[in-house]
Design a protein around this motif. Structure first.
Motif, PDB file in Angstrom:
ATOM      1  N   ALA A   1       2.793 -12.345   8.999  1.00 45.59           N
ATOM      2  CA  ALA A   1       2.015 -13.364   8.755  1.00 45.59           C
ATOM      3  C   ALA A   1       2.333 -14.432   7.996  1.00 45.59           C
ATOM      4  CB  ALA A   1       0.455 -12.619   8.120  1.00 45.59           C
ATOM      5  N   GLN A   2       1.625 -15.338   7.455  1.00 47.44           N
ATOM      6  CA  GLN A   2       2.394 -16.429   6.278  1.00 47.44           C
ATOM      7  C   GLN A   2       1.599 -15.912   4.834  1.00 47.44           C
ATOM      8  OE1 GLN A   2       3.069 -20.406   7.819  1.00 47.44           O
ATOM      9  NE2 GLN A   2       1.810 -21.132   6.095  1.00 47.44           N
ATOM     10  N   LEU A   3       2.479 -15.765   4.087  1.00 44.93           N
ATOM     11  CA  LEU A   3       2.235 -15.413   2.686  1.00 44.93           C
ATOM     12  C   LEU A   3       2.284 -16.649   1.957  1.00 44.93           C
ATOM     13  CD1 LEU A   3       4.018 -12.076   2.724  1.00 44.93           C
ATOM     14  CD2 LEU A   3       1.652 -12.393   2.731  1.00 44.93           C
ATOM     15  N   SER A   4       1.538 -16.633   0.785  1.00 46.33           N
ATOM     16  CA  SER A   4       1.375 -17.648  -0.119  1.00 46.33           C
ATOM     17  C   SER A   4       2.431 -17.960  -1.065  1.00 46.33           C
ATOM     18  CB  SER A   4       0.104 -17.910  -0.301  1.00 46.33           C
ATOM     19  OG  SER A   4      -0.416 -16.736  -1.476  1.00 46.33           O
ATOM     20  N   GLU A   5       2.529 -18.917  -1.652  1.00 49.57           N
ATOM     21  CA  GLU A   5       3.310 -19.488  -2.974  1.00 49.57           C
ATOM     22  C   GLU A   5       4.782 -18.725  -2.629  1.00 49.57           C
ATOM     23  OE1 GLU A   5       2.533 -21.401  -5.130  1.00 49.57           O
ATOM     24  OE2 GLU A   5       0.425 -21.741  -4.245  1.00 49.57           O
ATOM     25  N   LEU A   6       4.954 -17.728  -3.735  1.00 50.88           N
ATOM     26  CA  LEU A   6       6.453 -17.225  -3.570  1.00 50.88           C
ATOM     27  C   LEU A   6       6.454 -15.893  -3.058  1.00 50.88           C
ATOM     28  CD1 LEU A   6       7.456 -18.813  -7.240  1.00 50.88           C
ATOM     29  CD2 LEU A   6       7.736 -19.822  -4.699  1.00 50.88           C
ATOM     30  N   VAL A   7       5.729 -15.480  -2.424  1.00 51.70           N
ATOM     31  CA  VAL A   7       5.783 -14.027  -2.000  1.00 51.70           C
ATOM     32  C   VAL A   7       6.285 -13.797  -0.609  1.00 51.70           C
ATOM     33  CG1 VAL A   7       4.323 -11.765  -1.533  1.00 51.70           C
ATOM     34  CG2 VAL A   7       3.657 -13.467  -3.093  1.00 51.70           C
ATOM     35  N   LEU A   8       7.407 -13.150  -0.432  1.00 57.48           N
ATOM     36  CA  LEU A   8       8.096 -13.068   0.785  1.00 57.48           C
ATOM     37  C   LEU A   8       7.466 -11.733   1.698  1.00 57.48           C
ATOM     38  CD1 LEU A   8      11.547 -13.646  -0.217  1.00 57.48           C
ATOM     39  CD2 LEU A   8       9.978 -15.231   1.044  1.00 57.48           C
ATOM     40  N   GLY A   9       6.783 -10.816   0.784  1.00 62.91           N
ATOM     41  CA  GLY A   9       6.548  -9.612   1.659  1.00 62.91           C
ATOM     42  C   GLY A   9       5.979  -8.534   0.521  1.00 62.91           C
ATOM     43  N   TYR A  10       5.295  -7.609   1.119  1.00 59.01           N
ATOM     44  CA  TYR A  10       4.788  -6.388   0.096  1.00 59.01           C
ATOM     45  C   TYR A  10       4.352  -5.116   0.921  1.00 59.01           C
ATOM     46  CZ  TYR A  10      -0.007  -7.777   1.547  1.00 59.01           C
ATOM     47  OH  TYR A  10      -1.113  -7.968   2.189  1.00 59.01           O
TER      48      TYR A  10
ATOM     49  N   TYR B   1      -0.604   7.230   0.590  1.00 59.47           N
ATOM     50  CA  TYR B   1      -1.075   7.456   1.956  1.00 59.47           C
ATOM     51  C   TYR B   1      -2.571   8.229   1.836  1.00 59.47           C
ATOM     52  CZ  TYR B   1      -1.929   8.138   6.871  1.00 59.47           C
ATOM     53  OH  TYR B   1      -2.623   8.244   8.262  1.00 59.47           O
ATOM     54  N   ARG B   2      -2.467   9.148   1.283  1.00 54.76           N
ATOM     55  CA  ARG B   2      -3.620  10.197   1.360  1.00 54.76           C
ATOM     56  C   ARG B   2      -4.947   9.423   0.724  1.00 54.76           C
ATOM     57  NH1 ARG B   2      -4.842  15.259   3.751  1.00 54.76           N
ATOM     58  NH2 ARG B   2      -6.817  15.907   2.775  1.00 54.76           N
ATOM     59  N   GLY B   3      -4.566   8.832  -0.335  1.00 50.65           N
ATOM     60  CA  GLY B   3      -5.839   7.974  -1.048  1.00 50.65           C
ATOM     61  C   GLY B   3      -6.255   6.739  -0.411  1.00 50.65           C
ATOM     62  N   ALA B   4      -5.504   6.177   0.652  1.00 50.88           N
ATOM     63  CA  ALA B   4      -5.763   4.894   1.227  1.00 50.88           C
ATOM     64  C   ALA B   4      -5.062   4.884   2.504  1.00 50.88           C
ATOM     65  CB  ALA B   4      -5.630   3.597   0.108  1.00 50.88           C
ATOM     66  N   PRO B   5      -5.482   5.685   3.660  1.00 50.38           N
ATOM     67  CA  PRO B   5      -4.541   5.763   4.728  1.00 50.38           C
ATOM     68  C   PRO B   5      -4.610   4.290   5.636  1.00 50.38           C
ATOM     69  CG  PRO B   5      -6.365   7.072   5.169  1.00 50.38           C
ATOM     70  CD  PRO B   5      -6.125   6.833   3.495  1.00 50.38           C
ATOM     71  N   ILE B   6      -5.753   3.843   5.423  1.00 51.71           N
ATOM     72  CA  ILE B   6      -5.825   2.535   6.350  1.00 51.71           C
ATOM     73  C   ILE B   6      -5.091   1.616   5.490  1.00 51.71           C
ATOM     74  CG2 ILE B   6      -7.480   0.514   6.658  1.00 51.71           C
ATOM     75  CD1 ILE B   6      -7.828   2.896   8.522  1.00 51.71           C
ATOM     76  N   ASN B   7      -4.939   1.578   4.263  1.00 49.03           N
ATOM     77  CA  ASN B   7      -3.877   0.461   3.686  1.00 49.03           C
ATOM     78  C   ASN B   7      -2.541   0.662   3.845  1.00 49.03           C
ATOM     79  OD1 ASN B   7      -4.424  -1.913   2.248  1.00 49.03           O
ATOM     80  ND2 ASN B   7      -3.384  -0.796   0.234  1.00 49.03           N
ATOM     81  N   ASP B   8      -2.070   1.783   4.435  1.00 52.05           N
ATOM     82  CA  ASP B   8      -0.524   1.989   4.567  1.00 52.05           C
ATOM     83  C   ASP B   8      -0.077   0.904   5.472  1.00 52.05           C
ATOM     84  OD1 ASP B   8       1.455   3.961   4.407  1.00 52.05           O
ATOM     85  OD2 ASP B   8       1.580   3.877   6.288  1.00 52.05           O
ATOM     86  N   GLY B   9       1.029   0.546   4.995  1.00 48.23           N
ATOM     87  CA  GLY B   9       2.013  -0.600   5.997  1.00 48.23           C
ATOM     88  C   GLY B   9       2.773  -1.670   5.132  1.00 48.23           C
ATOM     89  N   VAL B  10       3.457  -2.348   5.841  1.00 47.30           N
ATOM     90  CA  VAL B  10       4.170  -3.500   5.197  1.00 47.30           C
ATOM     91  C   VAL B  10       3.818  -4.743   5.826  1.00 47.30           C
ATOM     92  CG1 VAL B  10       6.599  -4.279   5.397  1.00 47.30           C
ATOM     93  CG2 VAL B  10       6.239  -1.946   5.084  1.00 47.30           C
ATOM     94  N   VAL B  11       3.863  -5.846   4.868  1.00 51.30           N
ATOM     95  CA  VAL B  11       3.314  -7.234   5.407  1.00 51.30           C
ATOM     96  C   VAL B  11       4.678  -8.299   4.929  1.00 51.30           C
ATOM     97  CG1 VAL B  11       2.024  -8.945   5.178  1.00 51.30           C
ATOM     98  CG2 VAL B  11       1.095  -6.800   4.880  1.00 51.30           C
TER      99      VAL B  11
END
Length: 297
Positions: free
Chosen positions: A157-166, A173-183
């Motif tokens: 996607a296109q991140l804002s300000e000075l963030v290149l990725g997270y 994973y177990r606590g929040a499987p939907i949130n798992d991944g890289v942007v």
């Protein structure tokens, strides 16, 4: 865990790829000013959380079989677009090739034994997700995410300000499987418009977090650092591409060429053998099956 660009000017007329025009925007990162600026990192762990994660990993690995020497990660790439801006498929495939080269030791350092197999590229036109994936993260990932703990979902996607990725970490994973991944920012792909961050190494760096690595400068000069024995302690992130840097009294100079530092892409080239082993341990502990991910959120 998020990689940062340096502060930017607003006099930018760079194009991402010949077929994709990019208009300069405040904070776009197209031109780099001399002054350095950083923002709070999405999901950045505290020193205590790093210590807890390393302790939990050690407990899980005690008496466990040795992790596999080779692993292949299924990869789904989700391309967000506002209908006007997005990377071409060729750049995405080049990013995957860059991942395999970096983790295979082709730029320097040892082969980590990790490879990525592209399963598909999915395009989603959703302007608000494209310009602010962090704000819309749960909805975006809830609709788009594929697979289980073993599947890497890479959102572009296109991140804002000075963030290149997270990225998220495997022990979450177990606590929040939907949130798992890289942007990551689409302009950081190979051939992109982010000056000094245009070789695809933002993806390499953030996926290192997804595989369980912390920054080389984690906890500064204090134990446990990043928890990997062959990455020397480092007091501060590396900016630019210095000839050398030594910020801690501990043995070894700063690992300025390591993919888990913050140097410009041209300065990055390697993981260490210890980092490779750590990725395999994290995989065995938290990604080899859902049942392995039942403790830390």
């Amino acid at each position: 865990m998020a990689r940062r660009a340096t502060a930017v000017t607003l006099v930018c007329l760079l194009a991402a790829w010949p077929a994709v025009a990019v208009q300069a925007e405040p904070g776009s990162g197209c031109r780099v000013a001399a002054r350095t600026s950083r923002l709070p990192e999405p999901y950045a762990p505290t020193p205590g959380q790093v210590t807890d994660a390393l302790a939990d990993l050690a407990e899980r690995m005690e008496g466990a079989p040795a992790p596999a020497a080779k692993l292949t990660v299924p990869l789904w790439v989700h391309v967000l677009t506002d209908g006007r801006r997005r990377p071409p498929d060729a750049a995405i495939k080049e990013q995957v090739a860059t991942l395999n080269a970096a983790y295979g030791g082709q730029y320097g350092g040892p082969d980590t034994g990790v490879r990525f197999e592209l399963k598909g590229i999915a395009v989603k036109q959703q302007a608000d997700w494209f310009v602010d994936p962090l704000l819309h993260e749960r909805q975006m990932k809830g609709e788009l995410r594929k697979g289980g703990p073993e599947t890497l979902n890479l959102y572009i996607a296109q991140l804002s300000e000075l963030v290149l990725g997270y990225s998220t970490y495997p022990h979450w994973y177990r606590g929040a499987p939907i949130n798992d991944g890289v942007v990551i920012d689409w302009r950081s792909l190979p051939g992109g418009s982010l000056r000094n961050f245009d070789r695809g190494y933002t993806g390499v760096h953030e996926i290192g977090h997804w595989l369980g690595l912390f920054h080389t400068f984690e906890n500064g000069c204090e134990a446990p650092g990043d928890g990997v024995d062959d990455t020397p302690y480092e007091a501060t992130p590396t900016e630019g591409c210095p000839a050398a840097k030594d910020t801690c009294r501990a043995p070894g100079t700063d690992p300025i060429h390591n993919f888990m530092d913050y140097a410009h892409d041209r300065c990055m080239q390697e993981f260490t053998a210890g980092q490779g082993a750590r990725m395999h341990e994290m995989w065995a502990a938290y990604r080899s099956s859902p049942e392995m991910s039942d403790r830390l959120p």
